[in-house]
Design a protein around this motif. Structure first.
Motif, short mmCIF file in Angstrom:
data_model
loop_
_atom_site.label_atom_id
_atom_site.label_comp_id
_atom_site.label_asym_id
_atom_site.label_seq_id
_atom_site.Cartn_x
_atom_site.Cartn_y
_atom_site.Cartn_z
N VAL A 102 14.39 10.25 5.07
CA VAL A 102 14.44 10.52 3.64
C VAL A 102 13.02 10.52 3.05
N TYR A 103 12.18 9.58 3.49
CA TYR A 103 10.80 9.57 3.00
C TYR A 103 10.09 10.86 3.38
N GLU A 104 10.25 11.31 4.62
CA GLU A 104 9.60 12.54 5.05
C GLU A 104 10.09 13.74 4.25
N GLU A 105 11.40 13.81 4.02
CA GLU A 105 11.94 14.90 3.21
C GLU A 105 11.38 14.87 1.80
N SER A 106 11.27 13.67 1.24
CA SER A 106 10.78 13.56 -0.14
C SER A 106 9.31 13.93 -0.25
N LEU A 107 8.57 13.80 0.84
CA LEU A 107 7.13 14.07 0.80
C LEU A 107 6.74 15.40 1.45
N THR A 108 7.73 16.24 1.73
CA THR A 108 7.45 17.55 2.30
C THR A 108 6.49 18.30 1.36
N GLY A 109 5.45 18.84 1.93
CA GLY A 109 4.47 19.59 1.14
C GLY A 109 3.38 18.73 0.53
N VAL A 110 3.45 17.43 0.72
CA VAL A 110 2.43 16.52 0.19
C VAL A 110 1.50 16.16 1.36
N SER A 111 0.22 16.42 1.19
CA SER A 111 -0.74 16.16 2.27
C SER A 111 -0.83 14.67 2.58
N LEU A 112 -1.32 14.36 3.78
CA LEU A 112 -1.49 12.97 4.20
C LEU A 112 -2.39 12.22 3.22
N GLU A 113 -3.47 12.86 2.80
CA GLU A 113 -4.38 12.21 1.84
C GLU A 113 -3.68 11.95 0.51
N ASP A 114 -2.91 12.93 0.02
CA ASP A 114 -2.18 12.73 -1.23
C ASP A 114 -1.12 11.64 -1.10
N ARG A 115 -0.51 11.52 0.08
CA ARG A 115 0.45 10.44 0.33
C ARG A 115 -0.24 9.09 0.23
N ARG A 116 -1.41 8.99 0.83
CA ARG A 116 -2.15 7.72 0.77
C ARG A 116 -2.54 7.39 -0.65
N ILE A 117 -2.96 8.40 -1.40
CA ILE A 117 -3.34 8.18 -2.80
C ILE A 117 -2.11 7.74 -3.60
N LEU A 118 -0.98 8.41 -3.38
CA LEU A 118 0.25 8.06 -4.09
C LEU A 118 0.62 6.60 -3.84
N ILE A 119 0.62 6.18 -2.60
CA ILE A 119 0.97 4.80 -2.26
C ILE A 119 -0.03 3.83 -2.88
N ARG A 120 -1.31 4.15 -2.79
CA ARG A 120 -2.34 3.29 -3.36
C ARG A 120 -2.17 3.16 -4.88
N VAL A 121 -1.89 4.27 -5.54
CA VAL A 121 -1.72 4.24 -7.00
C VAL A 121 -0.47 3.45 -7.38
N LEU A 122 0.64 3.70 -6.70
CA LEU A 122 1.86 2.96 -7.01
C LEU A 122 1.70 1.47 -6.73
N ASP A 123 0.99 1.14 -5.65
CA ASP A 123 0.73 -0.27 -5.34
C ASP A 123 -0.11 -0.90 -6.45
N THR A 124 -1.09 -0.18 -6.95
CA THR A 124 -1.91 -0.68 -8.05
C THR A 124 -1.06 -0.90 -9.30
N ILE A 125 -0.15 0.03 -9.59
CA ILE A 125 0.74 -0.13 -10.74
C ILE A 125 1.59 -1.39 -10.56
N VAL A 126 2.14 -1.57 -9.36
CA VAL A 126 2.94 -2.77 -9.09
C VAL A 126 2.09 -4.02 -9.30
N GLN A 127 0.88 -4.03 -8.78
CA GLN A 127 0.00 -5.19 -8.94
C GLN A 127 -0.30 -5.45 -10.41
#
Length: 148
Positions: A102-127
């Motif tokens: 499901v994660y892979e399907e949801s991130l189809t078309g999102v580059s590896l770098e953009d995935r890392r940025i997304l996770i980093r940004v969401l983690d920052t929001i959580v923090q």
């Protein structure tokens, strides 16, 4: 005024979470676990023992179904801990695999770098919103580090 889309952030996060859960639940329905049960199963599998205070009815049903077992805590016999059974461990592998799909399907078309940025940004929001609590991502990282 030109909007940068930030006013939609909460709605987008909510919609993504809802849609991912819906997709996952549709795929996981064949495992014989309710969504509440598989969430507890994942927690038990990752933490290897959870004190069942606030989830006693759910724990009762999962124990009856052979998913978990209760054991006395070695340090305090008054405390009963729950642990996954072999059946649960096998289902956990399926749940983890389905989640990955499901994660892979949801991130189809999102580059590896953009995935890392997304996770980093969401983690920052959580923090920013947890007032010093450990974020979910950090909990996962810590759990994975202990398992290695």
């Amino acid at each position: 005024m030109v909007s940068d889309g930030i006013d939609r952030l909460g709605f987008l996060i909510h919609d993504v979470q809802r849609l991912m859960r819906k997709r996952f639940e549709a795929r996981a329905s064949g495992l014989g676990l309710s969504s509440a049960q598989w969430r507890l199963l994942v927690r038990v599998a990752k933490e290897a023992g959870v004190e069942p205070i606030s989830v006693s009815r759910l724990v009762d049903r999962m124990e009856e179904g052979g998913w978990i077992e209760r054991r006395a805590d070695a340090a305090d016999r008054r405390v009963r801990m729950i642990f996954p059974t072999e059946k649960a461990n096998a289902a956990y592998a399926d749940v983890k695999s389905l989640a990955g799909e499901v994660y892979e399907e949801s991130l189809t078309g999102v580059s590896l770098e953009d995935r890392r940025i997304l996770i980093r940004v969401l983690d920052t929001i959580v923090q920013n919103l947890t007032d010093g609590e450990t974020s979910s991502l950090e909990k996962i990282k810590n759990t994975e580090g202990r398992a290695a």
